[in-house]
Design a protein around this motif. Structure first.
Motif, PDB file in Angstrom:
ATOM      1  N   ILE A  55     -23.503  45.058 -10.392  1.00 34.34           N
ATOM      2  CA  ILE A  55     -23.746  45.372  -8.974  1.00 34.34           C
ATOM      3  C   ILE A  55     -22.540  46.145  -8.451  1.00 34.34           C
ATOM      4  O   ILE A  55     -21.397  45.705  -8.579  1.00 34.34           O
ATOM      5  N   LEU A  56     -22.814  47.336  -7.920  1.00 33.29           N
ATOM      6  CA  LEU A  56     -21.743  48.209  -7.439  1.00 33.29           C
ATOM      7  C   LEU A  56     -21.707  48.151  -5.917  1.00 33.29           C
ATOM      8  O   LEU A  56     -22.718  48.338  -5.250  1.00 33.29           O
ATOM      9  N   LEU A  57     -20.507  47.905  -5.391  1.00 38.38           N
ATOM     10  CA  LEU A  57     -20.357  47.675  -3.960  1.00 38.38           C
ATOM     11  C   LEU A  57     -19.503  48.733  -3.288  1.00 38.38           C
ATOM     12  O   LEU A  57     -18.645  49.362  -3.918  1.00 38.38           O
ATOM     13  N   GLU A  58     -19.713  48.861  -1.987  1.00 39.49           N
ATOM     14  CA  GLU A  58     -18.883  49.703  -1.141  1.00 39.49           C
ATOM     15  C   GLU A  58     -19.124  49.195   0.277  1.00 39.49           C
ATOM     16  O   GLU A  58     -20.215  48.684   0.578  1.00 39.49           O
ATOM     17  N   ALA A  59     -18.136  49.322   1.161  1.00 36.14           N
ATOM     18  CA  ALA A  59     -18.368  48.894   2.550  1.00 36.14           C
ATOM     19  C   ALA A  59     -17.419  49.628   3.481  1.00 36.14           C
ATOM     20  O   ALA A  59     -16.391  50.169   3.054  1.00 36.14           O
ATOM     21  N   THR A  60     -17.771  49.631   4.777  1.00 37.83           N
ATOM     22  CA  THR A  60     -16.954  50.335   5.765  1.00 37.83           C
ATOM     23  C   THR A  60     -15.661  49.595   6.069  1.00 37.83           C
ATOM     24  O   THR A  60     -14.699  50.206   6.535  1.00 37.83           O
ATOM     25  N   LEU A 118     -20.056  41.004   0.880  1.00 40.56           N
ATOM     26  CA  LEU A 118     -20.945  41.540  -0.169  1.00 40.56           C
ATOM     27  C   LEU A 118     -20.486  41.083  -1.559  1.00 40.56           C
ATOM     28  O   LEU A 118     -21.298  40.789  -2.439  1.00 40.56           O
ATOM     29  N   GLN A 119     -19.152  41.024  -1.745  1.00 40.47           N
ATOM     30  CA  GLN A 119     -18.619  40.570  -3.037  1.00 40.47           C
ATOM     31  C   GLN A 119     -19.025  39.131  -3.325  1.00 40.47           C
ATOM     32  O   GLN A 119     -19.410  38.794  -4.441  1.00 40.47           O
ATOM     33  N   VAL A 124     -19.416  42.777 -11.134  1.00 40.22           N
ATOM     34  CA  VAL A 124     -19.412  43.320  -9.773  1.00 40.22           C
ATOM     35  C   VAL A 124     -18.227  44.268  -9.666  1.00 40.22           C
ATOM     36  O   VAL A 124     -17.102  43.895 -10.004  1.00 40.22           O
ATOM     37  N   GLU A 125     -18.489  45.499  -9.251  1.00 41.67           N
ATOM     38  CA  GLU A 125     -17.411  46.485  -9.166  1.00 41.67           C
ATOM     39  C   GLU A 125     -17.489  47.198  -7.817  1.00 41.67           C
ATOM     40  O   GLU A 125     -18.584  47.451  -7.309  1.00 41.67           O
TER      41      GLU A 125
END
Lengths: 259, 259
Positions: B129-134, B142-143, B153-154
């Motif tokens: 699962i690849l994450l990004e956030a503001t 999300l992590q 998880v990256e």
């Protein structure tokens, strides 16, 4: 059966082990240089290391020729066996007729359709073995040998074997190259290699269960021109990969069962 | 956590099941049409089927937007959530900024890197699962959610995610097409499909364990011009495949680490 093996490379190595494990006797192992034949013979119960292709004194119902394609014709011309032996080569791309020069023997093909490396054990029962022979008695003897080590044994004549090889070039050689490109692109973007592995494995599993044309996904089949243009732009430092991307995209869009 | 899911397609379906199995509560499921949301909500313990994007009355720490790429911007503009919610889309190819219109929420990306179909169960722990956030707080939430359902998880920002997608096109979409061509060629030669499967599986396994460029085999890397010419001749009824064969052969021979 008694089997002699010509060639102590990857194929000869794994064949010898599988045959002995199935209860056959490997009576002799030939290779041009001494270390490989000595090493392989030492791993086997009763195999003589052979330094000459004169095998008249070696008991062998079958002689398997597991040498590089380019060496088969020369082996065929120099080989001497006891009358009644079946001599078969193990190559996917060479015709049966390349053994025409073999004297006093029926000839055949005994082709294990797998990629071998010495370091890696092989589940031989899962390896398809493709057979061909000059006459029915020789074919039967090869069939008996093949079914004792593999679940999948098929008679495939030289002409069809060439088509199988062409098909394997697309499915294996070219596929490996695309996986290499993918890895190169990940490296260049400093992304870890392992991220794509589950997706690759699932893609292959799906392609095995269906006609791959009917489960095609991605921007090409969706005709998502924005993404395609962006990808081509990202590849501008790699004109070779750009060309491949374009042609593979066109090919997906033109494939007979593309949706 | 309480999670609401926008979209009841393949991704929403599997995410909802995995989140519930990990102990989270799926509080609401939205889809444009009634049957999918009713069906998915019925499979879950306490999810409301939602017919509107006004989610102000729904408890949700996270809202996951699992709709087709082309629909994300419209969902972002219409969505209403309780202040403090984190809204994340699940797309590999869309930037974080496509959620800029979302009101009263932090936004992010929650991208499960796998191909899903409803009929097939997914071992979610194996899906990266690849994450990004503001912002950092949203990323942490999300992590927490992602690590509860996956081992991998990256954090991957939008720019790198585009490169990952390009790499996946080569490794998965293009590879699937080559497997389709291979199958077509087997069919045309009346050869059984299953013959190549062990070789394909071993090829992929090898490509995963090594740099594929260093384990490349076949006529291209051997520069076996006789076989290459014969294959091109066999493809003369298929000019598109001939062109692909030629270009892939050239590319293998030109690859940076080709032997």
């Amino acid at each position: 059966m008694n089997v002699a093996i010509i060639g102590a490379g990857n194929v000869g190595w794994h064949l010898a082990q599988a045959l002995q494990a199935a209860g056959h006797t490997v009576t002799g192992v030939y290779s041009r240089t001494a270390p490989p034949r000595e090493e392989l013979a030492a791993q086997l119960k009763s195999a003589q290391p052979l330094s000459s292709l004169g095998l008249q004194s070696i008991n062998a119902d079958v002689v398997l020729v597991a040498v590089p394609d380019a060496a088969i014709a020369a082996v065929a011309a120099a080989l001497r066996v006891q009358p009644g032996t079946v001599v078969a080569h193990t190559s996917g791309s060479q015709p049966l007729s390349i053994l025409a020069a073999v004297q006093d023997a029926q000839t055949g093909v005994f082709y294990p359709l797998q990629t071998f490396s010495k370091a890696k054990p092989v589940a031989f029962k899962q390896v398809p073995i493709l057979l061909e022979a000059t006459d029915q008695a020789a074919l039967q003897r090869l069939q008996e040998l093949a079914t004792s080590i593999s679940h999948t044994v098929e008679v495939v004549p030289s002409g069809a074997r060439k088509h199988l090889h062409l098909s394997a070039v697309f499915a294996c050689n070219f596929t490996n190259h695309l996986l290499g490109i993918s890895r190169q692109l990940l490296q260049e973007a400093n992304l870890p290699q392992h991220l794509l592995q589950p997706l690759i494995q699932e893609t292959i599993a799906k392609a095995m269960q269906h006609d791959p044309y009917t489960v095609q996904t991605g921007p090409a089949i969706r005709r998502d021109q924005n993404v395609i243009e962006e990808h081509l732009h990202m590849l501008q430092q790699h004109p070779r990969l750009q060309k491949l991307y374009r042609l593979l995209t066109q090919s997906i869009q033109a494939a007979p069962e593309g949706r």
